[in-house]
Write a protein that holds these residues in place. Structure first.
Motif, PDB file in Angstrom:
ATOM      1  N   THR A  15       0.826  -1.209   0.000  1.00 47.25           N
ATOM      2  CA  THR A  15       0.000   0.000   0.000  1.00 47.25           C
ATOM      3  C   THR A  15       0.860   1.258   0.000  1.00 47.25           C
ATOM      4  OG1 THR A  15      -0.151   0.158   2.423  1.00 47.25           O
ATOM      5  CG2 THR A  15      -1.798  -1.198   1.297  1.00 47.25           C
ATOM      6  N   ILE A  16       0.380   2.267  -0.676  1.00 52.31           N
ATOM      7  CA  ILE A  16       0.962   3.600  -0.637  1.00 52.31           C
ATOM      8  C   ILE A  16      -0.159   4.581  -0.338  1.00 52.31           C
ATOM      9  CG2 ILE A  16       2.062   5.429  -1.955  1.00 52.31           C
ATOM     10  CD1 ILE A  16       3.699   3.400  -3.385  1.00 52.31           C
ATOM     11  N   PRO A  17      -0.081   5.325   0.765  1.00 45.81           N
ATOM     12  CA  PRO A  17       0.964   5.249   1.788  1.00 45.81           C
ATOM     13  C   PRO A  17       0.867   3.945   2.588  1.00 45.81           C
ATOM     14  CG  PRO A  17      -0.792   6.679   2.526  1.00 45.81           C
ATOM     15  CD  PRO A  17      -1.111   6.329   1.104  1.00 45.81           C
ATOM     16  N   PRO A  18       1.945   3.585   3.294  1.00 44.65           N
ATOM     17  CA  PRO A  18       1.898   2.366   4.108  1.00 44.65           C
ATOM     18  C   PRO A  18       0.936   2.520   5.280  1.00 44.65           C
ATOM     19  CG  PRO A  18       3.918   3.567   4.532  1.00 44.65           C
ATOM     20  CD  PRO A  18       3.257   4.244   3.370  1.00 44.65           C
ATOM     21  N   CYS A  19       0.372   1.402   5.706  1.00 46.34           N
ATOM     22  CA  CYS A  19      -0.567   1.409   6.830  1.00 46.34           C
ATOM     23  C   CYS A  19       0.145   1.205   8.167  1.00 46.34           C
ATOM     24  CB  CYS A  19      -1.594   0.295   6.664  1.00 46.34           C
ATOM     25  SG  CYS A  19      -2.564   0.388   5.150  1.00 46.34           S
ATOM     26  N   LEU A  20       1.384   0.715   8.102  1.00 47.68           N
ATOM     27  CA  LEU A  20       2.114   0.358   9.310  1.00 47.68           C
ATOM     28  C   LEU A  20       3.577   0.747   9.173  1.00 47.68           C
ATOM     29  CD1 LEU A  20       0.970  -3.393   9.392  1.00 47.68           C
ATOM     30  CD2 LEU A  20      -0.133  -1.558  10.684  1.00 47.68           C
ATOM     31  N   SER A  21       4.224   0.865  10.311  1.00 47.42           N
ATOM     32  CA  SER A  21       5.675   0.996  10.352  1.00 47.42           C
ATOM     33  C   SER A  21       6.170   0.229  11.566  1.00 47.42           C
ATOM     34  CB  SER A  21       6.093   2.473  10.424  1.00 47.42           C
ATOM     35  OG  SER A  21       5.558   3.089  11.584  1.00 47.42           O
ATOM     36  N   HIS A  22       7.475   0.115  11.687  1.00 48.42           N
ATOM     37  CA  HIS A  22       8.057  -0.641  12.797  1.00 48.42           C
ATOM     38  C   HIS A  22       8.353   0.272  13.973  1.00 48.42           C
ATOM     39  CE1 HIS A  22      11.440  -2.636  14.995  1.00 48.42           C
ATOM     40  NE2 HIS A  22      10.602  -3.645  14.896  1.00 48.42           N
ATOM     41  N   ASP A  23       8.023  -0.183  15.171  1.00 47.32           N
ATOM     42  CA  ASP A  23       8.310   0.585  16.385  1.00 47.32           C
ATOM     43  C   ASP A  23       9.756   0.299  16.792  1.00 47.32           C
ATOM     44  OD1 ASP A  23       8.468   1.809  18.840  1.00 47.32           O
ATOM     45  OD2 ASP A  23       6.460   1.194  19.477  1.00 47.32           O
ATOM     46  N   ASP A  24      10.657   1.220  16.482  1.00 47.74           N
ATOM     47  CA  ASP A  24      12.076   1.017  16.759  1.00 47.74           C
ATOM     48  C   ASP A  24      12.434   1.135  18.236  1.00 47.74           C
ATOM     49  OD1 ASP A  24      12.645   0.610  14.059  1.00 47.74           O
ATOM     50  OD2 ASP A  24      12.895   2.755  13.688  1.00 47.74           O
ATOM     51  N   SER A  25      11.460   1.519  19.052  1.00 49.69           N
ATOM     52  CA  SER A  25      11.739   1.600  20.491  1.00 49.69           C
ATOM     53  C   SER A  25      11.817   0.211  21.113  1.00 49.69           C
ATOM     54  CB  SER A  25      10.657   2.422  21.207  1.00 49.69           C
ATOM     55  OG  SER A  25       9.401   1.766  21.166  1.00 49.69           O
ATOM     56  N   TYR A  26      11.319  -0.790  20.390  1.00 51.88           N
ATOM     57  CA  TYR A  26      11.403  -2.165  20.870  1.00 51.88           C
ATOM     58  C   TYR A  26      12.576  -2.871  20.204  1.00 51.88           C
ATOM     59  CZ  TYR A  26       6.693  -1.833  22.862  1.00 51.88           C
ATOM     60  OH  TYR A  26       5.596  -1.477  23.600  1.00 51.88           O
ATOM     61  N   GLU A  27      13.389  -3.524  20.986  1.00 55.02           N
ATOM     62  CA  GLU A  27      14.446  -4.347  20.440  1.00 55.02           C
ATOM     63  C   GLU A  27      13.825  -5.637  19.914  1.00 55.02           C
ATOM     64  OE1 GLU A  27      17.536  -5.079  23.199  1.00 55.02           O
ATOM     65  OE2 GLU A  27      18.027  -2.969  23.494  1.00 55.02           O
ATOM     66  N   SER A  28      14.447  -6.191  18.881  1.00 58.45           N
ATOM     67  CA  SER A  28      13.948  -7.446  18.336  1.00 58.45           C
ATOM     68  C   SER A  28      14.020  -8.545  19.386  1.00 58.45           C
ATOM     69  CB  SER A  28      14.766  -7.860  17.111  1.00 58.45           C
ATOM     70  OG  SER A  28      14.392  -9.143  16.689  1.00 58.45           O
ATOM     71  N   ASN A  29      12.886  -9.253  19.573  1.00 52.16           N
ATOM     72  CA  ASN A  29      12.924 -10.389  20.501  1.00 52.16           C
ATOM     73  C   ASN A  29      12.941 -11.720  19.755  1.00 52.16           C
ATOM     74  OD1 ASN A  29      10.307 -10.562  19.596  1.00 52.16           O
ATOM     75  ND2 ASN A  29       9.351 -10.126  21.565  1.00 52.16           N
ATOM     76  N   ILE A  30      13.239 -11.630  18.441  1.00 50.82           N
ATOM     77  CA  ILE A  30      13.378 -12.863  17.668  1.00 50.82           C
ATOM     78  C   ILE A  30      14.780 -12.995  17.093  1.00 50.82           C
ATOM     79  CG2 ILE A  30      10.938 -13.074  17.092  1.00 50.82           C
ATOM     80  CD1 ILE A  30      11.563 -11.852  14.390  1.00 50.82           C
ATOM     81  N   GLY A  31      15.622 -11.975  17.321  1.00 52.77           N
ATOM     82  CA  GLY A  31      17.026 -12.119  16.963  1.00 52.77           C
ATOM     83  C   GLY A  31      17.353 -12.016  15.501  1.00 52.77           C
ATOM     84  N   TYR A  32      16.709 -11.085  14.767  1.00 57.85           N
ATOM     85  CA  TYR A  32      17.036 -10.945  13.361  1.00 57.85           C
ATOM     86  C   TYR A  32      18.459 -10.451  13.146  1.00 57.85           C
ATOM     87  CZ  TYR A  32      12.680 -11.848  10.920  1.00 57.85           C
ATOM     88  OH  TYR A  32      11.596 -12.452  10.362  1.00 57.85           O
ATOM     89  N   VAL A  33      18.957  -9.641  14.058  1.00 54.60           N
ATOM     90  CA  VAL A  33      20.264  -9.031  13.829  1.00 54.60           C
ATOM     91  C   VAL A  33      21.389 -10.030  14.056  1.00 54.60           C
ATOM     92  CG1 VAL A  33      21.846  -7.231  14.554  1.00 54.60           C
ATOM     93  CG2 VAL A  33      19.386  -6.757  14.438  1.00 54.60           C
ATOM     94  N   GLU A  34      21.319 -10.752  15.171  1.00 53.82           N
ATOM     95  CA  GLU A  34      22.397 -11.676  15.494  1.00 53.82           C
ATOM     96  C   GLU A  34      22.041 -13.102  15.063  1.00 53.82           C
ATOM     97  OE1 GLU A  34      25.291 -10.889  16.539  1.00 53.82           O
ATOM     98  OE2 GLU A  34      24.776  -8.761  16.678  1.00 53.82           O
TER      99      GLU A  34
END
Length: 253
Positions: free
Chosen positions: A194-213
């Motif tokens: 969709t444009i505009p997007p309906c959602l975005s990511h809340d960067d105040s939360y750290e990933s609890n699924i470990g995408y980065v590491e």
């Protein structure tokens, strides 16, 4: 009037996220259901047997961690639910920031979408370089086809036929679920959003699924890097060919 069920993936160990997303949806009077996420760090779910670590190391030079496997399993179970229900659903992760006007507009207008759209990302596109072209519009939103997938699994609309396609091509896991979902040249589910997007990511939360590491990386031998770059190049070529065929087909119609 809302016609489709909304499921929010939430770990039982994350009550603050649960409260935050619930408050956002309640504020716009949108009904929803929480779906208990699979916590791969605490349980070895039977679906994990689909994961091929050797293949992950071969093509990506790294392993998926247990959190990523749990994330994959959580989405997989909702695809199964969608296919079994025989009705479209909307899937959200609990760290989504909802754009109230846009999200409610999509929810109340999604029933007008035709069968062309099996899968629509609702969140902001997270790649740096991509192109898009308008396919249709509903209410205050445009539905675009994108040259690249969005990355991430923050939120999406899924039909039963789309769910069956994802399940069909997801019997052998070696990529994170969001990267798998972006491989539209494999699943034959083109990349819409969709444009505009309906959602975005809340960067105040750290990933609890470990995408980065990642839990384990292959040794950084030269051939490991060559295999990985070769795989990435192959993916880019296949995506380019698929897009070219899609555009050519559209011009002929």
């Amino acid at each position: 009037m809302l016609m489709y069920d909304i499921y929010i993936i939430n770990l039982l160990s994350s009550p603050e996220r649960k409260e935050n997303i619930a408050n956002q949806l309640n504020a716009i009077n949108v009904p929803f259901t929480f779906f208990p996420a699979i916590d791969g760090r605490k349980e070895a779910h039977p679906l994990f047997k689909k994961y091929d670590d050797q293949c992950s190391q071969l093509y990506r030079g790294r392993s998926l961690n247990k959190g990523q496997l749990g994330c994959y399993a959580s989405h997989y179970l909702l695809w199964e639910k969608c296919a079994e229900k025989g009705e479209p659903i909307i899937v959200l992760e609990d760290d989504a920031i909802i754009s109230p006007i846009e999200f409610k507009a999509f929810c109340t207008s999604a029933t007008s979408l035709n069968s062309q759209f099996k899968f629509i990302r609702l969140h902001k596109h997270q790649r740096k370089r991509f192109s898009s072209k308008k396919a249709t519009e509903i209410d205050k939103l445009e539905i675009h086809r994108f040259s690249k997938g969005h990355m991430g699994t923050i939120g999406y609309f899924l039909t039963p036929s789309g769910a069956k396609k994802l399940l069909e091509h997801s019997q052998h896991w070696f990529l994170p679920v969001d990267i798998f979902m972006d491989r539209f040249w494999i699943t034959k589910i083109d990349s819409y959003g969709t444009i505009p997007p309906c959602l975005s990511h809340d960067d105040s939360y750290e990933s609890n699924i470990g995408y980065v590491e990642y839990e384990k990386r292959a040794k950084r031998h030269l051939y490991t890097k060559i295999r990985r770059e070769g795989f990435n190049l192959s993916e880019a070529i296949k995506r380019t060919i698929h897009n070219a065929i899609f555009n050519l087909t559209k011009k002929r119609k």
